[in-house]
Design an enzyme around this catalytic site. Structure first.
Site, mmCIF file in Angstrom:
data_model
loop_
_atom_site.group_PDB
_atom_site.id
_atom_site.type_symbol
_atom_site.label_atom_id
_atom_site.label_comp_id
_atom_site.label_asym_id
_atom_site.label_seq_id
_atom_site.Cartn_x
_atom_site.Cartn_y
_atom_site.Cartn_z
ATOM 1 N N GLU A 1 0.811 -1.224 0.000
ATOM 2 C CA GLU A 1 0.000 0.000 0.000
ATOM 3 C C GLU A 1 0.844 1.273 0.000
ATOM 4 O OE1 GLU A 1 -0.473 -2.548 2.099
ATOM 5 O OE2 GLU A 1 -2.282 -3.426 1.226
ATOM 6 N N ARG B 1 -19.184 -1.603 -2.653
ATOM 7 C CA ARG B 1 -18.843 -2.408 -3.826
ATOM 8 C C ARG B 1 -19.807 -3.602 -3.952
ATOM 9 N NH1 ARG B 1 -18.360 -7.411 -3.132
ATOM 10 N NH2 ARG B 1 -16.750 -7.626 -4.708
#
Lengths: 303, 338
Positions: free
Chosen positions: B83, B191
């Site tokens: 990340e 999502r």
């Protein structure tokens, strides 16, 4: 978006290139000492140690337009180590991107040359370093983005061996290799010194070359104060990149073993400290020693 | 609301919910939904804007980024489970003139990569769009994956726009606006099969604007994210109790539309904030701060997650337990009204 094209390097001989870079390195060292004296402090030791690398980059390798620092075709030089800004300001003055006369504002209120390098302050400063381990991650994105846009510019990231402690450096090392960013060159200044002391005792990073090779990088290890060796390594790193049509190759790392305070014996032999204390009366001596060494080197060369 | 089998309201013989899945749907049974609205909206926006690229950190399938990747394979970049690299590289791509959307789970963006988002993206004010999956309590996986404090973390970051969408309408309309806005943004991603709710309210998403979805004489709900869906359902349920509830949807948490919200809070209606986030540092404190700054002194009832690390479990169970369910909202309002 326009697609810049590569501009050819000058066809100077290796000896001419080396002489030009060494002269630039000397001026960079003088600039760094000047800024250190203005502030009475600073990371002068690191700037002196990295001066040959910065000179090789700015006087030989990098394509840029000093009058147009935002030119889209420029090679990007990303300074991870914000505290080395004193060295980069010296190099940017040598390169003509900032006026030499502005160096006296280093670290002063309202100056474009803050103690820690920040992109929003200084022309030619691509990123804000300082929080270590960021530069190579940004370099990966920049190299990906430039290639995606068909821009053949090279991306250099200058990082310190201390930054090899940061996990993000290795995330970026794997990412650059995975994406085959052949036009990316990492430059690691291995001065073997960190804030808390010698790197060996803080967090051992050796064998450094093996680590980068294991991550899939082309590895060059040189004496970072030997201009001839630096130019050979940078040429090799760059030719691998430029040799492919789309820069689709292994990234390169140039591991540079340097000596803190290089060029000023008083500082080279001082007990090694990350943030070097220099007394007021010592600055003149530092300048004398630097010039004496430069003169002796030139005499030796002319003999 | 699928709370019929939840704690407290369940019939004695109802089966115990077993799923504590990573990805759990919060859509009601039979509710209208849209598949992967973010992925489709990004793919469509990319048709119009060649600068748009997509990145992810080994969570493309779980952040709907795979839809974009399939539509624009040459503009999708897989960064691996890294990340810090994801957001540093996104900054580099923005420096190269592109407009990146970088997706991971909210916990990893907010907690793990904060320094990279802050210094590489927000400080130079780059147009990087951070897309965080599983915001608040939208997974049963426990604190490792529940981003209960992501807005609190991100609200202190200068330059960053924070968007907490309610449904597929919000997401579809927000994506091109996020791409067009100059600086960095953080989208709390919903999502998978995302409910479609706001189409019934003549609503359009405008970055930086709050919208009054319905008026009401007795109570005013100020809500963001999926809690707006719950707020609308609770308002309907409260009609049966002769309680008339207004709902103000504030999908942009920062910069906050103080003008609209303060105007709605000016009267003496019961004021309630509803957020899928800890009551620390999110919508409630944003509203409270705006009220105090403007010189208004009044009570606001916060509905949100407690200042705790939450349990693992099935989402309906957890939403009931922590007060995000419609039943709990209705009960809370009735108790407040005495």
């Amino acid at each position: 978006m326009t697609t810049p094209t590569l501009e050819p390097r000058t066809a100077a001989s290796p000896a001419q290139r080396r002489a030009a870079v060494e002269a630039a390195a000397h001026r960079i060292r003088r600039h760094a000492l000047f800024m250190g004296e203005v502030q009475g402090q600073g990371y002068v030791g690191q700037a002196l140690g990295a001066a040959d690398i910065l000179a090789a980059v700015y006087a030989d390798q990098l394509r840029f337009r000093p009058e147009d620092p935002e030119w889209d075709g420029r090679d990007r030089f990303l300074l991870s180590t914000g505290h080395y800004a004193i060295g980069l300001y010296a190099a940017l003055a040598e390169a003509g991107t900032i006026p030499v006369g502005e160096l006296e504002t280093y670290g002063s209120d309202g100056s474009r040359l803050p103690m820690s390098g920040m992109a929003t302050y200084t022309p030619g400063m691509e990123i804000s370093g300082g929080s270590l381990g960021h530069g190579l991650t940004i370099a990966v994105g920049l190299a990906l983005g430039l290639r995606h846009r068909g821009n053949p510019a090279r991306v250099f990231n200058f990082l310190s061996d201390g930054e090899l402690d940061e996990g993000s450096t290795w995330e970026a090392a794997m990412g650059a290799s995975h994406h085959r960013l052949g036009r990316l060159t990492a430059i690691v200044d291995i001065n073997a010194l960190q804030a808390d002391g010698p790197t060996e005792g803080v967090l051992r990073t050796e064998p450094v070359a093996d680590k980068w090779a294991a991550c899939g990088w082309r590895v060059f290890r040189v004496d970072g104060n030997d201009v001839g060796a630096l130019l050979e390594a940078f040429d090799a790193a760059g030719s691998g990149a430029d040799g492919t049509e789309d820069g689709d190759g292994a990234p390169a790392v140039v591991l540079c073993d340097t000596r803190v305070g290089r060029g000023v014996p008083l500082l080279e032999t001082r007990e090694k400290a990350h943030f070097m204390r220099i007394e007021e009366h010592e600055w003149a001596l530092c300048n004398e020693q630097l010039d004496a060494g430069w003169a002796a080197k030139n005499e030796e060369g002319n003999a | 609301m699928s709370t019929t089998a939840a704690v407290g309201t369940a019939p004695v013989r109802a089966p115990k919910l077993k799923t504590s899945a990573m990805i759990a749907s919060f859509a009601d049974p039979g509710q209208k939904t849209a598949p992967a609205p973010f992925g489709h909206a990004l793919a469509a926006a990319a048709e119009a804007d060649p600068r748009i690229v997509g990145l992810t950190a080994d969570l493309g399938k779980y952040t709907d980024m795979h839809v974009f990747a399939e539509a624009h394979p040459d503009r999708f970049f897989q960064m691996g489970m890294a990340e810090q690299l994801l957001f540093g590289a996104a900054a580099g791509m923005a420096e190269a003139g592109l407009v990146p959307f970088a997706s991971t789970y909210s916990v990893f963006a907010a907690r793990r990569a904060y320094d990279f988002i802050c210094l590489d993206i927000a400080e130079p004010n780059l147009n990087v769009n951070i897309v965080g999956g599983l915001p608040g309590l939208t997974t049963g996986y426990g604190p490792s994956h529940q981003a209960t404090e992501d807005m609190a973390i991100f609200r202190g970051m200068p330059n960053l726009t924070i968007v907490d969408p309610c449904d597929s309408v919000d997401i579809e309309q927000a994506v091109p606006q996020l791409a067009a806005s100059e600086g960095p943004t953080y989208l709390r991603l919903l999502r998978g099969k995302v409910p479609t709710v706001l189409d019934e309210y003549g609503y359009t998403f405008e970055l930086g604007k709050a919208k009054v979805l319905r008026g009401g004489r007795d109570v005013v709900f100020v809500s963001s994210g999926l809690m707006t869906m719950r707020a609308l359902a609770a308002a309907k349920a409260l009609e049966k109790h002769k309680v008339d509830v207004a709902v103000v949807h504030t999908p942009t948490i920062k910069p906050f539309d103080e003008e609209t919200v303060l105007a709605e809070l000016a009267g003496d209606r019961l004021a309630v904030t509803l957020e899928n986030h800890t009551v620390v540092g999110g919508l409630f404190e944003t509203v409270a701060g705006a009220l105090v700054r403007s010189g208004q002194s009044r009570r606001v009832v916060p509905i949100g997650l407690p200042d705790e690390f939450l349990d693992a479990g099935a989402l309906p169970t957890l939403h009931e337990k922590y007060g995000l369910s419609v039943d709990r909202i209705v009960a809370k309002v009735l108790a407040e009204l005495g």
